[in-house]
Design a protein around this motif. Sequence first.
Motif, mmCIF file in Angstrom:
data_model
loop_
_atom_site.group_PDB
_atom_site.id
_atom_site.type_symbol
_atom_site.label_atom_id
_atom_site.label_comp_id
_atom_site.label_asym_id
_atom_site.label_seq_id
_atom_site.Cartn_x
_atom_site.Cartn_y
_atom_site.Cartn_z
ATOM 1 N N THR A 152 -31.732 33.815 76.671
ATOM 2 C CA THR A 152 -31.790 35.046 75.887
ATOM 3 C C THR A 152 -33.112 35.227 75.158
ATOM 4 O O THR A 152 -33.684 36.330 75.126
ATOM 5 N N GLU A 153 -33.658 34.140 74.577
ATOM 6 C CA GLU A 153 -34.873 34.268 73.778
ATOM 7 C C GLU A 153 -36.095 34.616 74.603
ATOM 8 O O GLU A 153 -37.129 35.023 74.062
ATOM 9 N N ARG A 154 -36.009 34.495 75.930
ATOM 10 C CA ARG A 154 -37.154 34.824 76.788
ATOM 11 C C ARG A 154 -36.991 36.185 77.462
ATOM 12 O O ARG A 154 -37.855 36.605 78.212
ATOM 13 N N ARG A 155 -35.914 36.890 77.184
ATOM 14 C CA ARG A 155 -35.646 38.173 77.850
ATOM 15 C C ARG A 155 -36.301 39.321 77.089
ATOM 16 O O ARG A 155 -35.645 40.253 76.628
ATOM 17 N N THR A 156 -37.617 39.287 76.978
ATOM 18 C CA THR A 156 -38.311 40.292 76.180
ATOM 19 C C THR A 156 -38.179 41.701 76.756
ATOM 20 O O THR A 156 -38.062 42.674 76.014
ATOM 21 N N LEU A 157 -38.210 41.821 78.074
ATOM 22 C CA LEU A 157 -38.090 43.150 78.683
ATOM 23 C C LEU A 157 -36.662 43.692 78.622
ATOM 24 O O LEU A 157 -36.432 44.871 78.908
ATOM 25 N N ALA A 158 -35.715 42.855 78.229
ATOM 26 C CA ALA A 158 -34.331 43.327 78.090
ATOM 27 C C ALA A 158 -34.212 44.376 76.986
ATOM 28 O O ALA A 158 -33.224 45.113 76.928
ATOM 29 N N ALA A 159 -35.230 44.455 76.107
ATOM 30 C CA ALA A 159 -35.231 45.502 75.076
ATOM 31 C C ALA A 159 -35.210 46.887 75.693
ATOM 32 O O ALA A 159 -34.842 47.870 75.025
ATOM 33 N N PHE A 160 -35.600 46.984 76.955
ATOM 34 C CA PHE A 160 -35.672 48.285 77.620
ATOM 35 C C PHE A 160 -34.565 48.457 78.665
ATOM 36 O O PHE A 160 -34.629 49.355 79.501
ATOM 37 N N ALA A 161 -33.571 47.586 78.615
ATOM 38 C CA ALA A 161 -32.454 47.685 79.561
ATOM 39 C C ALA A 161 -31.758 49.037 79.405
ATOM 40 O O ALA A 161 -31.573 49.545 78.304
ATOM 41 N N GLY A 162 -31.381 49.607 80.530
ATOM 42 C CA GLY A 162 -30.666 50.874 80.499
ATOM 43 C C GLY A 162 -31.547 52.097 80.643
ATOM 44 O O GLY A 162 -31.050 53.201 80.871
ATOM 45 N N PHE A 163 -32.866 51.917 80.518
ATOM 46 C CA PHE A 163 -33.766 53.057 80.676
ATOM 47 C C PHE A 163 -34.142 53.295 82.135
ATOM 48 O O PHE A 163 -34.652 54.354 82.482
ATOM 49 N N GLY A 164 -33.956 52.282 82.977
ATOM 50 C CA GLY A 164 -34.389 52.385 84.369
ATOM 51 C C GLY A 164 -33.228 52.341 85.343
ATOM 52 O O GLY A 164 -32.073 52.565 84.970
ATOM 53 N N PRO A 165 -33.512 52.028 86.612
ATOM 54 C CA PRO A 165 -32.482 52.000 87.646
ATOM 55 C C PRO A 165 -31.473 50.872 87.432
ATOM 56 O O PRO A 165 -31.674 49.968 86.611
ATOM 57 N N ALA A 166 -30.404 50.906 88.206
ATOM 58 C CA ALA A 166 -29.409 49.833 88.208
ATOM 59 C C ALA A 166 -29.864 48.755 89.189
ATOM 60 O O ALA A 166 -30.154 49.049 90.351
ATOM 61 N N TRP A 167 -29.919 47.493 88.702
ATOM 62 C CA TRP A 167 -30.436 46.396 89.512
ATOM 63 C C TRP A 167 -29.346 45.377 89.796
ATOM 64 O O TRP A 167 -28.461 45.151 88.990
ATOM 65 N N ALA A 168 -29.451 44.750 90.963
ATOM 66 C CA ALA A 168 -28.551 43.658 91.347
ATOM 67 C C ALA A 168 -29.407 42.488 91.807
ATOM 68 O O ALA A 168 -30.391 42.680 92.530
ATOM 69 N N SER A 169 -29.057 41.290 91.382
ATOM 70 C CA SER A 169 -29.882 40.114 91.662
ATOM 71 C C SER A 169 -29.395 39.359 92.891
ATOM 72 O O SER A 169 -28.196 39.110 93.057
ATOM 73 N N LEU A 170 -30.368 38.999 93.738
ATOM 74 C CA LEU A 170 -30.110 38.124 94.880
ATOM 75 C C LEU A 170 -30.640 36.731 94.555
ATOM 76 O O LEU A 170 -31.668 36.578 93.894
ATOM 77 N N SER A 171 -29.941 35.710 95.020
ATOM 78 C CA SER A 171 -30.361 34.333 94.781
ATOM 79 C C SER A 171 -31.609 34.007 95.584
ATOM 80 O O SER A 171 -31.725 34.395 96.751
ATOM 81 N N PHE A 172 -32.539 33.279 94.959
ATOM 82 C CA PHE A 172 -33.703 32.804 95.687
ATOM 83 C C PHE A 172 -33.263 31.726 96.682
ATOM 84 O O PHE A 172 -32.428 30.884 96.351
ATOM 85 N N PRO A 173 -33.794 31.742 97.910
ATOM 86 C CA PRO A 173 -33.431 30.707 98.898
ATOM 87 C C PRO A 173 -34.004 29.345 98.503
ATOM 88 O O PRO A 173 -35.169 29.050 98.774
ATOM 89 N N GLU A 174 -33.220 28.529 97.849
ATOM 90 C CA GLU A 174 -33.696 27.269 97.284
ATOM 91 C C GLU A 174 -33.996 26.235 98.364
ATOM 92 O O GLU A 174 -33.243 26.102 99.336
ATOM 93 N N PRO A 175 -35.087 25.479 98.200
ATOM 94 C CA PRO A 175 -35.455 24.484 99.214
ATOM 95 C C PRO A 175 -34.504 23.309 99.302
ATOM 96 O O PRO A 175 -34.493 22.597 100.308
ATOM 97 N N ASP A 176 -33.716 23.063 98.244
ATOM 98 C CA ASP A 176 -32.772 21.939 98.307
ATOM 99 C C ASP A 176 -31.463 22.309 98.994
ATOM 100 O O ASP A 176 -30.558 21.485 99.112
#
Length: 422
Positions: A152-176
């Motif tokens: 939470t303490e690193r989510r500085t851009l979260a201050a602007f949540a809701g002003f832009g498009p709706a986003w969905a997160s995909l998992s990064f393909p981890e090497p392990d």
Amino acid sequence: MGEHALSIGGGTPAITIVRGEGVRVWDTSGRAYIDCTSQSWALYLGHAHPEIRAHVGEVMGDLWHTHQGFHTLQREAFADRLIGLSKASDTRYHYDRVVPAVSGALALESAIKLAALDRPDRRLIGRVRGSFHGTTLGMAGASWPGTDDVPTERRTLAAFAGFGPAWASLSFPEPDRSPQENLKVLDEELTRFGDLLLAVLVEPVQGSGGQREVPRYWLERLRDRAARQGFMVVYDEIQTYIRCGRYFTDIDQLGPHMVALGKGLAGGFACGAVLMRDDVPGFPRTGTYDLHTFASSALAHSVAVKVIDIVERDGLLLAARDSGARLRAGLQALQHRFPEIHEVRQVGLHIGVEFVEPGTNAYAPEFAASVRHAALERGLLVGLGGYKPEVVKVKPPLIVTREEIDVILERFGAALEATHAR
């Protein structure tokens, strides 16, 4: 009043730069530094390149700013050249138009607009965890500081949540994980999003995400799922264009619908672009959909073409690969002396060094920050990963020489020695 008169929304405080030449910059005391940040990774040809300087003077003798509605020969040459770079002898996918933009983030927003015009019933946009696509209101939700990728303490851009498009997160393909496991995760996530998904943005090599390369098999599956599921794929090549020792990431075979460009595109002048596949409809000829005062800079477009001319004449794509390999070998040699180095990641001159606590493999962002500071004290500018602050980024201009690489390695080693001894 100096710097106190400014309100800066990001960046790590460092030196005051008064002059640059080639791979070096000088501060107010006259001290020189080798610049392995290329100033936000944007100066492929280094500082104050003499041919660019002369070319800028010639262009400005005739024209440097026009309204977007007026045609210019510079803009036409810019578009033609980018389209030409996308072609290969075994091309499977074809790209035939360019949308000019002011910056990389605005190029990505233009790409989303294009997708939305073609698929007006969809509104959900995919992004990959650890990604960084800019800090505009439209891109804030796609970049790691605005998401639950970080505490939470690193989510500085979260201050602007809701002003832009709706986003969905995909998992990064981890090497392990095995390729099969990574593909299963991708398939499950895309299936869950269903026909709500408008587009997916992906950096083929994550910059702020720790210089992590997305595997080709993952990009191929994303391409195939897009064809079946009806969403568009947008490559964010803002950091990878040219610097990775190639113009684009095999787009003639991987077939993203659009490619967004920025940063080093115009040799340090503000410029962005979207390269479009031939089956993307584009903006209608009439109406106001994507109008920007400075999106048709004759100066920036002409410099972008000049950069390509110099890159091709001087073989700088190959140089990026060779110089990157030399840096990787030198950095990997330092692993034998410093167990804090966990991994050296390198694609062309897109290089990251990941640090861990010896014996535990726990990430060591404090050690990385100390190495960066110690390097600065020794006349070497390097960067830090944002999402992955345990990664130090070493990304000099493509014109760096073998002798300068040896100096970089010597100073980096000295910074490691000083930090390790503390």
